[in-house]
Enzyme design. Structure first.
Site, PDB file in Angstrom:
ATOM      1  N   HIS A 226       0.399  -1.238  -0.407  1.00 13.41           N
ATOM      2  CA  HIS A 226      -0.438  -0.357  -0.047  1.00 13.41           C
ATOM      3  C   HIS A 226       1.027   1.194  -0.106  1.00 13.41           C
ATOM      4  CE1 HIS A 226      -3.527   2.311   0.433  1.00 13.41           C
ATOM      5  NE2 HIS A 226      -3.318   2.976   1.244  1.00 13.41           N
ATOM      6  N   CYS A 227       1.832   1.355   0.051  1.00 18.26           N
ATOM      7  CA  CYS A 227       3.048   2.493   0.138  1.00 18.26           C
ATOM      8  C   CYS A 227       3.439   2.824  -0.753  1.00 18.26           C
ATOM      9  CB  CYS A 227       3.798   2.219   1.383  1.00 18.26           C
ATOM     10  SG  CYS A 227       2.913   2.359   2.941  1.00 18.26           S
ATOM     11  N   ILE A 228       4.945   1.761  -1.251  1.00 21.60           N
ATOM     12  CA  ILE A 228       6.155   2.454  -1.872  1.00 21.60           C
ATOM     13  C   ILE A 228       5.454   2.265  -3.404  1.00 21.60           C
ATOM     14  CG2 ILE A 228       8.424   1.504  -2.647  1.00 21.60           C
ATOM     15  CD1 ILE A 228       8.152   1.989   0.545  1.00 21.60           C
TER      16      ILE A 228
ATOM     17  N   ASP B 192       2.611   6.276  -2.581  1.00 19.64           N
ATOM     18  CA  ASP B 192       3.308   6.975  -2.191  1.00 19.64           C
ATOM     19  C   ASP B 192       3.311   8.260  -2.549  1.00 19.64           C
ATOM     20  OD1 ASP B 192       1.649   6.355   0.259  1.00 19.64           O
ATOM     21  OD2 ASP B 192       3.888   5.642   1.438  1.00 19.64           O
TER      22      ASP B 192
END
Length: 434
Positions: free
Chosen positions: A270-272, A275
């Protein structure tokens, strides 16, 4: 006012509200519960709420025993937002995805804050942990928190403290990962530090919520850019007949100035993959074009196509077309040893293969059932690996290098292995690096 709030956290008489009980919120709930705080969990998902109240877990690396122990010691889950009025702290752990135009989708943050708004009261602290662009706390939360007449920094307190969970990493837990925090005012920061220092070993203070928001983005952009670099190096090395994993291992022996990043089939989680685009979007407001970040994103997004291309070439060398070939995907989680499929490049690879006419199956010891996921409507169950199973496939693609896979079994019984993780470097005859 803020001194009294701080004392409630120090004496552990405060009630902690965790809003969003997923991969970030659930570990945080368990940590506060384990040190004696009364914790209320709020989530809009009725199924999650029911399972938690029954003492069940829906995240593989969090045991049902831990959930049951939390329930026994007072934790309760609810989808009733009015219970937010009982809480002294409201910690928001909700998703911040991208929309189809790769722009920030702030609907979860905004809708959650709006749902909490009628139940905010004096003496509370609101902390946003969701990854987002610099300015979110001031632009979106601040006016909503103050809408009922509360004054941030005087009667209510507002901070931003980005989550830093790393699911499946046995070397770190919620308590041991340093916590960055920025407050809207100095009083907000003091209250925020009091909230988090009870549960986290080290709290790192920064000057503002914007600085804290930018800190989280820098952490993830650093990883995305370096992974994009090594993925591009992988393609160059492949054309030159060089093993990129050997090169990275050798470079990593340098005791200064180099950090090892390894290539793979693309970015997941969900991040890299998400974001960095929060910053590229916000930077446009200031007339800036973040070319470096966007270029790394292009490289990383191309990796599933690269893997499919290598698979097609390998099959072609054996006189087999991709169309109609039976292909087994090894691992569909986005990283090893977890059950999280969010943004998984393995799923993207499966989708491309399916569109090109391949017959796709998968094996993942952490994901027993694969239903519809995003744009992909697969309805599959995980294959149990044995010699007979492996031998019936034209190719197997190692996408996620789970520790539970028997790599010797796979190497000795597969007709063709497409290795995106460097796990089969010692095998030559039936392995293609991708």
């Amino acid at each position: 006012m803020h001194s009294a709030v701080i004392e409630r956290f120090k004496s552990k008489t405060a009630v902690i509200g965790i809003v969003g009980l997923g991969y970030v919120g659930l570990p945080l709930m368990l940590r506060y519960n384990s040190i004696g705080f009364n914790v209320i969990g709020i989530d809009i998902d009725e199924v999650k709420v029911a399972r938690l109240n029954a003492g069940e877990s829906y995240i593989e690396h969090i045991s049902a025993e831990k959930i049951l122990a939390a329930r026994t010691s007072g934790f309760v889950a609810t989808n009733d937002f009015s219970r937010a009025s009982e809480c002294d702290a409201l910690i928001l752990c909700v998703p911040t995805p991208l929309n189809k135009y790769r722009e920030p989708d702030m609907s979860f943050v905004i809708n959650t804050t709006d749902a909490l708004k009628p139940y905010l009261r004096a003496g509370q602290i609101v902390s946003l942990e969701s990854t987002t662009y610099p300015g979110t706390t001031e632009e979106e939360l601040l006016p909503r928190v103050q809408e009922q007449g509360l004054i941030v920094g005087e009667s209510i307190f507002l901070v931003y403290s980005p989550e830093r969970e790393d699911p499946g990493n046995p070397n770190f837990e919620t308590r041991t990962i340093p916590k960055v925090i920025g407050g809207h005012t100095p009083a907000c920061l003091e209250v925020g530090v009091a909230l988090y220092e009870q549960a986290i070993d080290r709290v790192v203070q920064v000057s503002s919520t914007k600085a804290a928001e930018m800190t989280k983005l820098l952490e993830n952009i650093h990883r995305a850019v370096n992974i994009g670099l090594v993925n591009e190096m992988k393609i160059v090395a492949d054309r030159m007949g060089i093993d990129i994993f050997e090169v990275v291992d050798a470079a990593a022996t340098k005791p200064f100035g180099f950090t090892a990043y390894y290539p793979g089939p693309g970015l997941g989680g969900h991040c890299i993959p998400i974001d960095p685009f929060y910053l590229t979007w916000k930077a446009r407001e200031y007339g800036l074009h973040t070319r470096f970040i966007e270029l790394s994103g292009e490289v990383n997004r191309y990796m599933p196509e690269w893997v499919v291309s290598k698979t097609a070439d390998a099959l072609n060398s054996q006189g087999k077309p991709l169309n109609g070939s039976k292909i087994l995907m090894l691992g569909v989680a986005y990283k090893k040893n977890v059950d999280d499929m969010r943004e998984s490049p393995a799923v993207e690879i499966m989708g491309i293969l399916d569109k090109k006419g391949a017959i796709v199956s998968y094996s993942d010891p952490h994901v027993p059932v694969f239903h519809a996921h995003g744009d992909y409507q697969f309805d599959l169950t995980s294959e149990s690996l044995d010699a007979e199973c492996l031998n019936k496939y034209d190719a197997v693609i190692l996408a996620t290098d789970h520790a539970l896979f028997d790599y010797e079994l796979i190497a000795n019984n597969s007709n063709l292995i497409i290795d995106t993780r460097g796990k089969f470097r010692s095998y030559k005859s039936n392995v293609v690096k991708a």
